[in-house]
Design an enzyme around this catalytic site. Structure first.
Site, PDB file in Angstrom:
ATOM      1  N   SER A 119       0.820  -1.213   0.000  1.00  0.00           N
ATOM      2  CA  SER A 119       0.000   0.000   0.000  1.00  0.00           C
ATOM      3  C   SER A 119       0.858   1.268   0.000  1.00  0.00           C
ATOM      4  CB  SER A 119      -0.960  -0.038   1.199  1.00  0.00           C
ATOM      5  OG  SER A 119      -1.954   0.950   1.076  1.00  0.00           O
ATOM      6  N   ASP A 143      -0.267  -4.069  -4.063  1.00  0.00           N
ATOM      7  CA  ASP A 143      -1.431  -3.189  -4.173  1.00  0.00           C
ATOM      8  C   ASP A 143      -1.098  -1.767  -3.700  1.00  0.00           C
ATOM      9  OD1 ASP A 143      -4.022  -3.206  -5.259  1.00  0.00           O
ATOM     10  OD2 ASP A 143      -4.908  -2.981  -3.287  1.00  0.00           O
ATOM     11  N   HIS A 213      -7.694  -5.565  -0.706  1.00  0.00           N
ATOM     12  CA  HIS A 213      -6.445  -4.808  -0.655  1.00  0.00           C
ATOM     13  C   HIS A 213      -5.292  -5.691  -0.175  1.00  0.00           C
ATOM     14  CE1 HIS A 213      -4.022  -1.257  -0.650  1.00  0.00           C
ATOM     15  NE2 HIS A 213      -4.024  -1.053   0.657  1.00  0.00           N
TER      16      HIS A 213
END
Length: 262
Positions: A119, A143, A213
């Site tokens: 992330s 991601d 996610h």
């Protein structure tokens, strides 16, 4: 900003040790000739440790005899104000660059560094790569965060120019992750959006928000553990793939199908 660098090797598998001693000398367990994997977490609004961290360490050290450095930037990531955490990503990268220069002084090399960022951690990895002018060996973006980064220029997010090789797994491209391709190779498992087994109702609570996610993390770990290859088909879109237009791996014509992870 306070950053902790927790080092793990096969010699200290179960207990982290500081990368540098108080005298600024390098930890004796760090081997400058071996590959070094940097693990960088993302946004942590509640301050809790990532649930996947210990398993990731186990997988990495079972797979290869490497140095693993967990970058703990929890103080910068723990805030209910996401924008504040976003602003802190560049500060973390600058701080990391100082530690990296120290490692280089001890004989380590940039081409032996593999940054794995989840992330916001993916963009931190990219900012580190920019500081070192794309000389890092590899960056894997799990991601990479989309909010505040989608549509930005390569200078303001992870980009393929940030390392010798940048591979990216997109698992929540219509939610918390970035949609556009940003690496040398970008994987979109299940179209990169809705992942099998993740809750489909907001009544499922926090898992409804983060399951897709986080799937990028678990897919990458699985690629290291399984003997089955995650074959990926180059394709203009997921719709084309579902229509059967991109299921040919003709190695003789240079159209190889890359494997996710590893």
């Amino acid at each position: 900003m306070e950053i902790s660098l927790m080092m793990y090797t096969r010699n200290n598998f179960n207990c982290a040790e500081p990368l540098f001693e108080q005298s600024n000398s390098l930890n004796i367990n760090f081997n400058v000739s071996k590959k070094t994997v940097w693990l960088i977490h993302g946004y942590r609004p509640t301050g809790s440790a990532p649930v996947w961290l210990q398993n990731f360490l186990r997988v990495l050290l079972n797979q290869d005899d490497v140095n693993v450095i967990v970058v703990d930037w929890n103080r910068g990531a723990t805030t209910l104000l996401y924008n504040r955490a976003v602003r802190n990503t560049r500060k973390v990268a600058v701080s990391l660059s100082r530690y990296i220069r120290n490692l280089l002084d001890h004989g380590a090399s940039l081409h032996n560094f593999h940054f794995i960022g989840m992330s916001l951690g993916a963009h931190i990895s990219g900012f580190v790569g920019k500081i070192f002018q794309g000389q890092l060996g590899r960056i894997t973006g799990l991601d990479p965060a989309g909010p505040k980064f989608s549509g930005k220029s390569p200078n303001d997010r992870l980009a393929y120019t940030d390392a010798k090789f940048v591979d990216v797994i997109h698992s929540d491209a219509n939610g918390l992750g970035i949609k556009e391709p940003v690496g040398h190779i970008d994987f979109y498992p299940n179209g990169g959006k809705t992942q099998p087994g993740c809750p489909k109702s907001i009544l499922s609570g926090i898992q409804y928000i983060k399951c897709d996610h986080q799937r990028a993390v678990y897919l990458f770990m699985a690629s290291l553990e399984t003997k089955c290859n995650f074959v990926s088909f180059p394709c203009p879109s997921y719709e084309d793939f579902k229509a059967g237009s991109c299921v040919d791996c003709d190695y003789n014509k240079g159209k190889s199908c890359p494997r996710l992870g590893k």
